[in-house]
Design a protein around this motif. Sequence first.
Motif, PDB file in Angstrom:
ATOM      1  N   GLN A 167       0.831  -1.213   0.000  1.00  0.00           N
ATOM      2  CA  GLN A 167       0.000   0.000   0.000  1.00  0.00           C
ATOM      3  C   GLN A 167       0.862   1.258   0.000  1.00  0.00           C
ATOM      4  OE1 GLN A 167      -3.726   0.130   2.418  1.00  0.00           O
ATOM      5  NE2 GLN A 167      -3.041  -1.854   3.193  1.00  0.00           N
ATOM      6  N   MET A 171       1.083   4.285  -2.924  1.00  0.00           N
ATOM      7  CA  MET A 171       0.914   5.715  -2.665  1.00  0.00           C
ATOM      8  C   MET A 171       2.147   6.506  -3.101  1.00  0.00           C
ATOM      9  SD  MET A 171      -1.107   5.936   1.002  1.00  0.00           S
ATOM     10  CE  MET A 171       0.033   4.899   1.912  1.00  0.00           C
ATOM     11  N   SER A 176      -3.472   4.817  -8.281  1.00  0.00           N
ATOM     12  CA  SER A 176      -4.782   4.995  -7.665  1.00  0.00           C
ATOM     13  C   SER A 176      -5.729   3.891  -8.121  1.00  0.00           C
ATOM     14  CB  SER A 176      -5.364   6.368  -8.036  1.00  0.00           C
ATOM     15  OG  SER A 176      -5.462   6.513  -9.447  1.00  0.00           O
ATOM     16  N   SER A 214      -2.300   1.630 -12.898  1.00  0.00           N
ATOM     17  CA  SER A 214      -3.521   2.410 -12.665  1.00  0.00           C
ATOM     18  C   SER A 214      -4.469   2.252 -13.843  1.00  0.00           C
ATOM     19  CB  SER A 214      -3.187   3.895 -12.474  1.00  0.00           C
ATOM     20  OG  SER A 214      -2.533   4.112 -11.257  1.00  0.00           O
ATOM     21  N   SER A 245     -13.688   6.315 -10.175  1.00  0.00           N
ATOM     22  CA  SER A 245     -12.329   6.506  -9.675  1.00  0.00           C
ATOM     23  C   SER A 245     -12.295   6.377  -8.163  1.00  0.00           C
ATOM     24  CB  SER A 245     -11.798   7.880 -10.090  1.00  0.00           C
ATOM     25  OG  SER A 245     -11.759   7.989 -11.494  1.00  0.00           O
ATOM     26  N   GLY A 246     -11.164   5.895  -7.648  1.00  0.00           N
ATOM     27  CA  GLY A 246     -11.002   5.759  -6.214  1.00  0.00           C
ATOM     28  C   GLY A 246     -11.384   4.373  -5.726  1.00  0.00           C
TER      29      GLY A 246
END
Length: 385
Positions: A167, A171, A176, A214, A245-246
């Motif tokens: 994780q 980042m 993402s 992504s 998204s997200g």
Amino acid sequence: MNGHSDSDVPLSECACCHSAAGGPHTHSPMSGRRVGFCLSDKKRRKIGLDAFADICAGHGVEVVEIDLSKPLGPQGPFNVIVHKLSDVIVEAEHDSQSQQLLANFQSYVSANPSTVILDPLPAMSQLLDRFVSYRIMTKLHNSLQDWHICSPPYLEIHSASDLSSLQQALMTQGLSFPLICKTRVAHGARSHEMSVIFSAASLAVVQPPCVLQSFVNHGAVLHKVFVVGDRHFCVERPSLKNFPSGPSDRETIFFNSHQVSKPESSSDLTALDEQMPCLPPPSSEAVAALVRELRVLLGMTLFGVDIIINIHTHTLTVIDINIFPGYEGVPQFFPSLLGHIESVLAKQASAGPQPTAQTTGGPSATSTGLSDASATEQGLLSSAS
């Protein structure tokens, strides 16, 4: 060469180059040339090698199907060898018979430096490893920034890692959710098995070695660019639909890219959930610039590029590069390939005798397998974006 070069192919049309048709050419400059093809049975059928051989015969060119299990010397001589030895190279990592087949091929190439190889083994081998090919894709950011061409952020995962470090790496490198997960090896049935991961809680499905990339919403349209020498052709294919998204609590989607993006594909995964205006086609000038750059970076002339258009920014986004693709939807493939073979032989003749085996030009990798690339990489995670 008749028709359009890659600098003026209109991308809004499907496989739109105009090429010289086959047929008898009494005084063809190619008369008496021999072209060897080293392909799997599946690849021979897919490209229609028998039909290509008929076209070549009309130009006085003999097509020979090479049998790697037998000495290549008596099967030659060859002016050109066209091959896709992906299976052999991958299997040679652990199979002694494949190692011998590869050694036989390389011995012939070394002993016959005037034979043109399409494409050079070291150059082609780099595309068998997504770690290597994705690093090449990231170089496009700088060299083609004026064309607004990019590739999505990605992460190389070399071995098992605990969830917290993964994780953090995501980042740090600006990835993402959702994420696309792909195998490291970019050849064989398993290489088409992919997944869409929607949250950190679902990262447990990741099986190293692999890449995480992504996901970019692109209106469920994939543009496949097929390169043959100095020509390229672009065809549209179905692709994955848009996702919010997200991170979300949606379950991981497992899919086969062949089943999703073939011309005849019909899948719920490609059906848009929302109405949206059609995206503009890729700029023909931008795609031509991309192809020119990749020819130099790869040292290859028979390859494919998968591109999408970001629905928000309209940026041309490169998501994969493929070895000697199927050229489905490109009826001009045969005359284009014959024209390319003629072109490289003409260049060879004008250059005079060469001391080493001929290639298609441009820099190439030094490894013919995946082991060299992996041996230089240490640590649980190595990343690029």
